[in-house]
Design a protein around this motif. Structure first.
Motif, PDB file in Angstrom:
ATOM      1  N   UNK A 124       1.512   4.130   4.864  1.00 14.48           N
ATOM      2  CA  UNK A 124       0.454   4.873   5.326  1.00 14.48           C
ATOM      3  C   UNK A 124       0.689   6.025   3.945  1.00 14.48           C
ATOM      4  N   UNK A 125      -0.820   6.159   3.317  1.00 11.78           N
ATOM      5  CA  UNK A 125      -1.026   7.041   2.382  1.00 11.78           C
ATOM      6  C   UNK A 125      -1.322   8.818   3.129  1.00 11.78           C
ATOM      7  N   UNK A 126      -0.908   9.564   3.029  1.00 13.08           N
ATOM      8  CA  UNK A 126      -1.697  11.314   3.129  1.00 13.08           C
ATOM      9  C   UNK A 126      -2.720  11.279   3.957  1.00 13.08           C
ATOM     10  N   UNK A 127      -3.332  11.777   5.061  1.00 16.62           N
ATOM     11  CA  UNK A 127      -4.704  11.424   5.533  1.00 16.62           C
ATOM     12  C   UNK A 127      -5.446  10.226   5.646  1.00 16.62           C
ATOM     13  N   UNK A 128      -4.520   9.186   5.894  1.00 17.18           N
ATOM     14  CA  UNK A 128      -4.882   8.404   5.831  1.00 17.18           C
ATOM     15  C   UNK A 128      -6.197   8.061   7.536  1.00 17.18           C
ATOM     16  N   UNK A 155      22.341 -13.864   9.049  1.00 16.81           N
ATOM     17  CA  UNK A 155      21.346 -14.121   7.784  1.00 16.81           C
ATOM     18  C   UNK A 155      20.466 -12.741   8.227  1.00 16.81           C
ATOM     19  N   UNK A 156      20.033 -12.509   7.087  1.00 18.41           N
ATOM     20  CA  UNK A 156      19.308 -11.121   6.961  1.00 18.41           C
ATOM     21  C   UNK A 156      18.293 -11.078   7.157  1.00 18.41           C
ATOM     22  N   UNK A 157      17.102 -10.681   7.803  1.00 22.33           N
ATOM     23  CA  UNK A 157      15.936 -10.628   8.105  1.00 22.33           C
ATOM     24  C   UNK A 157      15.240  -9.707   7.032  1.00 22.33           C
ATOM     25  N   UNK A 158      13.807 -10.125   6.472  1.00 22.01           N
ATOM     26  CA  UNK A 158      13.497  -9.990   5.253  1.00 22.01           C
ATOM     27  C   UNK A 158      12.021  -9.226   5.796  1.00 22.01           C
ATOM     28  N   UNK A 159      11.400  -8.031   4.874  1.00 19.55           N
ATOM     29  CA  UNK A 159      11.184  -7.222   5.378  1.00 19.55           C
ATOM     30  C   UNK A 159      10.200  -7.321   4.297  1.00 19.55           C
ATOM     31  N   UNK A 160       8.509  -7.586   4.224  1.00 14.87           N
ATOM     32  CA  UNK A 160       7.644  -7.502   3.480  1.00 14.87           C
ATOM     33  C   UNK A 160       7.394  -5.527   3.518  1.00 14.87           C
ATOM     34  N   UNK A 161       6.812  -5.208   2.465  1.00 18.14           N
ATOM     35  CA  UNK A 161       5.712  -3.989   2.536  1.00 18.14           C
ATOM     36  C   UNK A 161       4.996  -4.145   1.915  1.00 18.14           C
ATOM     37  N   UNK A 162       3.512  -3.127   3.132  1.00 22.80           N
ATOM     38  CA  UNK A 162       2.279  -3.035   2.632  1.00 22.80           C
ATOM     39  C   UNK A 162       1.864  -1.753   1.863  1.00 22.80           C
ATOM     40  N   UNK A 163       1.232  -1.643   1.167  1.00 27.15           N
ATOM     41  CA  UNK A 163       0.695  -0.365   0.464  1.00 27.15           C
ATOM     42  C   UNK A 163      -0.788  -0.223   1.362  1.00 27.15           C
ATOM     43  N   UNK A 164      -1.398   0.484   2.161  1.00 26.49           N
ATOM     44  CA  UNK A 164      -2.242   1.208   2.438  1.00 26.49           C
ATOM     45  C   UNK A 164      -3.515   1.878   1.165  1.00 26.49           C
ATOM     46  N   UNK A 165      -4.484   1.883   0.768  1.00 22.76           N
ATOM     47  CA  UNK A 165      -4.869   3.573  -0.151  1.00 22.76           C
ATOM     48  C   UNK A 165      -5.852   4.071   1.337  1.00 22.76           C
ATOM     49  N   UNK A 166      -6.124   5.480   0.894  1.00 25.15           N
ATOM     50  CA  UNK A 166      -6.908   6.055   1.598  1.00 25.15           C
ATOM     51  C   UNK A 166      -7.824   5.750   1.982  1.00 25.15           C
ATOM     52  N   UNK A 167      -8.582   4.523   1.701  1.00 24.31           N
ATOM     53  CA  UNK A 167      -9.805   4.614   1.883  1.00 24.31           C
ATOM     54  C   UNK A 167     -10.700   3.079   2.195  1.00 24.31           C
ATOM     55  N   UNK A 168      -8.925   2.217   2.341  1.00 24.45           N
ATOM     56  CA  UNK A 168      -8.853   1.080   3.464  1.00 24.45           C
ATOM     57  C   UNK A 168      -9.452   1.417   4.631  1.00 24.45           C
ATOM     58  N   UNK A 169     -10.597   0.000   4.944  1.00 26.25           N
ATOM     59  CA  UNK A 169     -10.810  -0.187   6.411  1.00 26.25           C
ATOM     60  C   UNK A 169     -10.007  -1.248   6.927  1.00 26.25           C
ATOM     61  N   UNK A 170      -9.845  -0.432   8.662  1.00 29.69           N
ATOM     62  CA  UNK A 170      -9.489  -1.462   9.320  1.00 29.69           C
ATOM     63  C   UNK A 170      -9.517  -2.752   9.092  1.00 29.69           C
ATOM     64  N   UNK A 171     -10.479  -3.771   8.704  1.00 27.79           N
ATOM     65  CA  UNK A 171     -11.054  -4.770   8.649  1.00 27.79           C
ATOM     66  C   UNK A 171      -9.576  -5.405   7.579  1.00 27.79           C
ATOM     67  N   UNK A 172      -9.684  -4.496   5.724  1.00 34.67           N
ATOM     68  CA  UNK A 172      -8.535  -4.949   5.018  1.00 34.67           C
ATOM     69  C   UNK A 172      -7.063  -4.611   5.853  1.00 34.67           C
ATOM     70  N   UNK A 173      -7.479  -3.668   6.461  1.00 36.95           N
ATOM     71  CA  UNK A 173      -5.384  -3.680   6.667  1.00 36.95           C
ATOM     72  C   UNK A 173      -4.989  -4.434   7.807  1.00 36.95           C
ATOM     73  N   UNK A 174      -5.959  -4.834   8.546  1.00 33.14           N
ATOM     74  CA  UNK A 174      -5.390  -6.494   9.366  1.00 33.14           C
ATOM     75  C   UNK A 174      -5.106  -7.561   8.902  1.00 33.14           C
ATOM     76  N   UNK A 175      -6.649  -8.260   7.803  1.00 36.73           N
ATOM     77  CA  UNK A 175      -6.208  -8.616   6.785  1.00 36.73           C
ATOM     78  C   UNK A 175      -4.622  -8.929   6.031  1.00 36.73           C
TER      79      UNK A 175
END
Length: 90
Positions: free
Chosen positions: A35-39, A1-21
């Motif tokens: 991660x975006x450039x210069x995050x 069984x293949x393990x599925x992974x999820x991809x999350x895209x982060x915006x340059x102005x996201x706070x750490x709390x947003x990323x953790x959420x």
């Protein structure tokens, strides 16, 4: 069984709390965080450690996707995995 992974895209102005959420609410156990450039949120060891703690507490494997050289060093201190792209190995 293949393990599925999820991809999350982060915006340059996201706070750490947003990323953790986004990680806490992810449906899969393996999460690729692109991660975006210069995050600025990922330039801090403290933020990396907070992210690692959230991942550990929710039993998720988080891989940061970034080609920026500084990210790898900071992530290494916090015990996070980094890959150059979505298809490369961490």
């Amino acid at each position: 069984m293949a393990v599925s992974k999820e991809t999350i895209y982060i915006e340059a102005d996201d706070e750490i709390t947003t990323v953790i959420e986004k990680i806490i609410t992810a449906k899969n156990k393996i999460i690729a965080v692109v991660l975006p450039k210069r995050a600025t949120v990922f330039q801090s060891v403290v933020n990396m450690k907070l992210l690692k703690k959230a991942a550990d507490e929710t039993k998720r494997k988080v891989v940061l996707i970034s080609s920026e050289p500084g990210i790898e060093a900071i992530a290494g201190v916090a015990g996070m995995y980094v890959a150059q792209s979505l298809t490369s190995k961490p």
